[in-house]
Scaffold this motif. Structure first.
Motif, PDB file in Angstrom:
ATOM      1  N   TRP A  10       5.818   3.130  -1.610  1.00 60.93           N
ATOM      2  CA  TRP A  10       5.671   4.568  -1.379  1.00 60.93           C
ATOM      3  C   TRP A  10       5.385   5.317  -2.682  1.00 60.93           C
ATOM      4  O   TRP A  10       4.625   6.281  -2.695  1.00 60.93           O
ATOM      5  CB  TRP A  10       6.901   5.124  -0.663  1.00 60.93           C
ATOM      6  N   GLN A  65       1.931   7.483  -3.060  1.00 55.85           N
ATOM      7  CA  GLN A  65       1.832   8.916  -3.327  1.00 55.85           C
ATOM      8  C   GLN A  65       0.981   9.181  -4.571  1.00 55.85           C
ATOM      9  O   GLN A  65       0.291  10.186  -4.648  1.00 55.85           O
ATOM     10  CB  GLN A  65       3.212   9.583  -3.407  1.00 55.85           C
ATOM     11  N   THR A 104       4.340  11.758   1.843  1.00 57.35           N
ATOM     12  CA  THR A 104       4.571  10.513   1.103  1.00 57.35           C
ATOM     13  C   THR A 104       5.539  10.721  -0.061  1.00 57.35           C
ATOM     14  O   THR A 104       6.335   9.824  -0.368  1.00 57.35           O
ATOM     15  CB  THR A 104       3.256   9.887   0.583  1.00 57.35           C
ATOM     16  N   THR A 164       9.078   8.903  -0.497  1.00 54.65           N
ATOM     17  CA  THR A 164       9.423   8.254  -1.767  1.00 54.65           C
ATOM     18  C   THR A 164      10.787   8.728  -2.254  1.00 54.65           C
ATOM     19  O   THR A 164      11.626   7.928  -2.680  1.00 54.65           O
ATOM     20  CB  THR A 164       8.341   8.533  -2.835  1.00 54.65           C
TER      21      THR A 164
END
Length: 157
Positions: free
Chosen positions: A81, A85, A115, A119
């Motif tokens: 993640w 991103q 995203t 994260t």
């Protein structure tokens, strides 16, 4: 020892490299921003580089802390993640500045926000400080989303 130092420097500075590369690919198109109708609260252009530099350093520190505090743990999903991103962030400026796809850029920034929040959640499971270093990023993306949507509406794109 040298390998660990190089790896730590990579973790720390990789977001800045991604941001600089994206910026360099779109720098000749940034002047277009000055010609667009902008909403209230639009900061001067120089603010963006300053803020993004701080944010990229914070998320680099965040990932460095995560990697160094979670040895022995499987953080592959959190890492996925994190890099996702960064990739999504990389393309936003290309869509907004180079392609002038203002409406699509807003949809893309919403995708980026999702995203980054994922994260944050993934990092928080392993290291709260790493996660909290994402809070300025989340706030800035929300603000950038406001600017992006407003510019898209004000410029009918």
């Amino acid at each position: 020892m040298i390998k660990k130092i190089i790896l730590n420097l990579f973790y720390l500075f990789f977001p800045l490299i991604v941001g600089k590369l994206s910026s360099s690919l779109t720098s000749s198109y940034v002047d277009i921003y000055m010609t667009l109708n902008k909403p209230p609260l639009s900061p001067p252009r120089f603010i963006f580089g300053f803020v993004w530099t701080i944010i990229f350093l914070l998320i680099g520190i965040s990932y460095l802390l995560l990697k160094n505090k979670t040895e022995g743990y499987d953080i592959s999903n959190a890492s996925f993640w994190y890099y996702m991103q960064l990739i999504i962030n990389f393309f936003w400026s290309i869509f907004f500045f180079k392609n002038q796809a203002l409406s699509f850029s807003f949809i893309w920034i919403v995708f980026l926000l999702i995203t980054v929040v994922v994260t944050f959640i993934k990092f928080k499971k392993f290291n709260k400080i790493s996660a909290y270093l994402f809070i300025p990023y989340i706030i800035w993306i929300i603000f950038a989303g406001y600017l992006n949507l407003s510019i898209a509406i004000l410029n009918y794109n």
